[in-house]
Enzyme design. Structure first.
Site, mmCIF file in Angstrom:
data_model
loop_
_atom_site.group_PDB
_atom_site.id
_atom_site.type_symbol
_atom_site.label_atom_id
_atom_site.label_comp_id
_atom_site.label_asym_id
_atom_site.label_seq_id
_atom_site.Cartn_x
_atom_site.Cartn_y
_atom_site.Cartn_z
ATOM 1 N N HIS A 18 0.834 -1.204 0.000
ATOM 2 C CA HIS A 18 0.000 0.000 0.000
ATOM 3 C C HIS A 18 0.870 1.255 0.000
ATOM 4 O O HIS A 18 1.590 1.515 0.962
ATOM 5 C CB HIS A 18 -0.877 -0.055 1.255
ATOM 6 C CG HIS A 18 -1.800 1.091 1.416
ATOM 7 N ND1 HIS A 18 -1.870 1.828 2.572
ATOM 8 C CD2 HIS A 18 -2.709 1.637 0.570
ATOM 9 C CE1 HIS A 18 -2.798 2.755 2.450
ATOM 10 N NE2 HIS A 18 -3.316 2.667 1.234
ATOM 11 N N ARG A 19 0.806 2.001 -1.073
ATOM 12 C CA ARG A 19 1.670 3.181 -1.295
ATOM 13 C C ARG A 19 3.137 2.792 -1.192
ATOM 14 O O ARG A 19 3.993 3.572 -0.777
ATOM 15 C CB ARG A 19 1.341 4.322 -0.323
ATOM 16 C CG ARG A 19 -0.139 4.662 -0.269
ATOM 17 C CD ARG A 19 -0.438 5.830 0.669
ATOM 18 N NE ARG A 19 -1.822 5.780 1.129
ATOM 19 C CZ ARG A 19 -2.337 6.504 2.113
ATOM 20 N NH1 ARG A 19 -1.574 7.400 2.732
ATOM 21 N NH2 ARG A 19 -3.598 6.388 2.470
ATOM 22 N N GLU A 45 0.791 -0.662 -4.772
ATOM 23 C CA GLU A 45 -0.350 0.230 -4.973
ATOM 24 C C GLU A 45 0.149 1.658 -4.911
ATOM 25 O O GLU A 45 1.071 1.978 -4.123
ATOM 26 C CB GLU A 45 -1.384 0.007 -3.862
ATOM 27 C CG GLU A 45 -2.684 0.773 -4.059
ATOM 28 C CD GLU A 45 -2.804 2.081 -3.278
ATOM 29 O OE1 GLU A 45 -3.836 2.748 -3.399
ATOM 30 O OE2 GLU A 45 -1.846 2.430 -2.547
ATOM 31 N N ASP A 47 -1.199 6.061 -5.719
ATOM 32 C CA ASP A 47 -2.303 6.996 -5.948
ATOM 33 C C ASP A 47 -1.863 8.009 -7.000
ATOM 34 O O ASP A 47 -0.752 8.526 -6.923
ATOM 35 C CB ASP A 47 -2.633 7.740 -4.652
ATOM 36 C CG ASP A 47 -2.943 6.789 -3.522
ATOM 37 O OD1 ASP A 47 -4.044 6.215 -3.515
ATOM 38 O OD2 ASP A 47 -2.062 6.596 -2.653
ATOM 39 N N HIS A 60 -0.863 10.777 -2.464
ATOM 40 C CA HIS A 60 -2.168 10.369 -1.937
ATOM 41 C C HIS A 60 -3.122 11.532 -1.689
ATOM 42 O O HIS A 60 -4.283 11.501 -2.087
ATOM 43 C CB HIS A 60 -1.994 9.580 -0.635
ATOM 44 C CG HIS A 60 -3.303 9.193 -0.022
ATOM 45 N ND1 HIS A 60 -3.967 9.979 0.906
ATOM 46 C CD2 HIS A 60 -4.108 8.119 -0.237
ATOM 47 C CE1 HIS A 60 -5.097 9.404 1.247
ATOM 48 N NE2 HIS A 60 -5.214 8.273 0.572
ATOM 49 N N GLU A 119 -4.316 3.588 -8.426
ATOM 50 C CA GLU A 119 -5.590 4.140 -7.952
ATOM 51 C C GLU A 119 -5.732 5.567 -8.475
ATOM 52 O O GLU A 119 -4.930 6.447 -8.142
ATOM 53 C CB GLU A 119 -5.685 4.155 -6.420
ATOM 54 C CG GLU A 119 -7.051 4.716 -6.013
ATOM 55 C CD GLU A 119 -7.189 5.075 -4.540
ATOM 56 O OE1 GLU A 119 -6.471 4.535 -3.686
ATOM 57 O OE2 GLU A 119 -8.051 5.934 -4.262
ATOM 58 N N LYS A 121 -7.300 8.964 -8.229
ATOM 59 C CA LYS A 121 -7.967 9.675 -7.142
ATOM 60 C C LYS A 121 -9.238 10.375 -7.621
ATOM 61 O O LYS A 121 -9.293 10.899 -8.740
ATOM 62 C CB LYS A 121 -7.028 10.726 -6.542
ATOM 63 C CG LYS A 121 -5.746 10.192 -5.967
ATOM 64 C CD LYS A 121 -5.917 9.047 -4.986
ATOM 65 C CE LYS A 121 -6.461 9.497 -3.654
ATOM 66 N NZ LYS A 121 -6.525 8.347 -2.692
ATOM 67 N N ASP A 244 0.598 -2.009 4.649
ATOM 68 C CA ASP A 244 1.706 -1.048 4.707
ATOM 69 C C ASP A 244 3.029 -1.762 4.929
ATOM 70 O O ASP A 244 4.088 -1.151 4.777
ATOM 71 C CB ASP A 244 1.484 -0.065 5.876
ATOM 72 C CG ASP A 244 0.237 0.776 5.686
ATOM 73 O OD1 ASP A 244 -0.184 0.984 4.535
ATOM 74 O OD2 ASP A 244 -0.314 1.238 6.710
HETATM 75 O O1 G3P Z 1 -6.397 0.909 -2.590
HETATM 76 C C1 G3P Z 1 -6.513 0.707 -1.239
HETATM 77 C C2 G3P Z 1 -6.336 1.993 -0.479
HETATM 78 O O2 G3P Z 1 -5.211 2.649 -1.014
HETATM 79 C C3 G3P Z 1 -7.509 2.921 -0.561
HETATM 80 O O3 G3P Z 1 -7.478 3.953 0.366
HETATM 81 O O4 G3P Z 1 -7.040 6.228 1.142
HETATM 82 O O5 G3P Z 1 -5.201 4.585 1.161
HETATM 83 O O6 G3P Z 1 -6.016 5.508 -0.983
HETATM 84 P P1 G3P Z 1 -6.392 5.110 0.419
HETATM 85 CA CA CA Z 2 -4.703 4.361 -2.484
#
Ligand code: G3P
Ligand code: CA
Length: 259
Positions: A18-19, A45, A47, A60, A119, A121, A244
């Site tokens: 995640h990120r 992942e 953003d 993000h 992702e 946004k 994470d």
């Molecule tokens: O894609 C899962 C997660 O990244 C979604 O929430 O706010 O971390 O972008 P957020």
């Molecule tokens: Ca995300």
């Protein structure tokens, strides 16, 4: 069912960084993505949103304030202004000099080495369609890099996914949903060919997972940072998790497979 790279997606559960390796590196930076690859994550992942001059940047928040030494809205700032900012020191002085990456940079650097979940946004959504809208730019980049089978495009905003599907119906799409929206997946699954449902982890039940699987859609909950929570989700038969800390999850879930 659409396919991402088979040998990776057959991993169960798929560990999605995640990120990047967010727990130990500044999120959405090249060092975070490189660390996730080194740790053995199956997918990263990130953003993506648009700058004022309509360039795709990997960050993000809608503002620069939290994760850079700059301030202000990203959509009111040009790429050149963003690129001189430090996106690492806020996390730890050791990462001073880390930049906000462009999407092109991340795909060019990581695209052949790991699956990427882009992702898009909600902040980049425009009611009107433009030739340089974010959906068009993301799809053009994927086409120019010929990496469609390595990319999962996701969004909380279904309209964004509809546009991406219209531009390339072969791409793998993931619908993100927050806590309140558990059943919305079934509404949208009737309208769009989804690869995955990416729900907030708290709303996942085994019944929802089974119902989603019957539609040939995988389930990737976010964001799971405890091994015990991950095991509960794996027992509910989810297909992967956003975390994470990909190293912790890979180690903690080694040998733990529900099916
Ligand atoms: O894609 C899962 C997660 O990244 C979604 O929430 O706010 O971390 O972008 P957020
Ligand atoms: Ca995300």
């Amino acid at each position: 069912m659409k396919t991402l790279q088979r040998e990776i997606i057959s991993e169960n559960p798929v560990i999605i960084a995640h990120r990047g390796f967010k727990s130990l590196y500044p999120e959405n930076t090249m060092s975070s993505f490189e660390a996730a690859i080194r740790a053995g994550a199956h997918m990263i992942e990130l953003d993506v949103t648009l700058t004022r001059d309509r360039k795709m940047v990997v960050i993000h928040d809608d503002t620069l304030d939290r994760t850079t030494d700059g301030k202000g809205w990203i959509h009111e700032t040009d790429l050149a202004e963003i690129r001189v900012l430090d996106a690492g020191s806020w996390f730890d002085p050791r990462f001073k000099g880390e930049k906000v990456p462009t999407l092109e940079e991340v795909v060019a650097c990581c695209g052949r080495r790991i699956l990427i979940n882009i992702e898009i946004k909600e902040s980049a959504y425009e009611p009107e369609e433009f030739p340089d809208g974010i959906e068009q730019q993301v799809v053009s980049l994927i086409h120019s890099r010929k990496c469609g089978n390595q990319i999962l495009v996701s969004s909380f905003r279904p309209e964004i996914l509809f546009r991406v599907a219209k531009l390339d119906s072969g791409l793998s799409l993931g619908l993100l949903t927050e806590e309140k929206d558990a059943e919305s997946i079934f509404h949208f699954a009737e309208k769009i060919d989804l690869y995955s449902w990416n729900p907030e982890a708290m709303i996942v039940t085994q019944g929802l997972v089974q119902k989603t699987h019957r539609q040939n859609i995988r389930v990737f909950p976010y964001t799971v940072n405890s091994v015990s929570e991950a095991k509960v989700l794996v027992e509910k038969q989810v297909d992967g998790i956003f975390t994470d800390d990909p190293a912790l999850m890979l180690q903690g879930l080694a040998g733990f497979r529900q099916r």
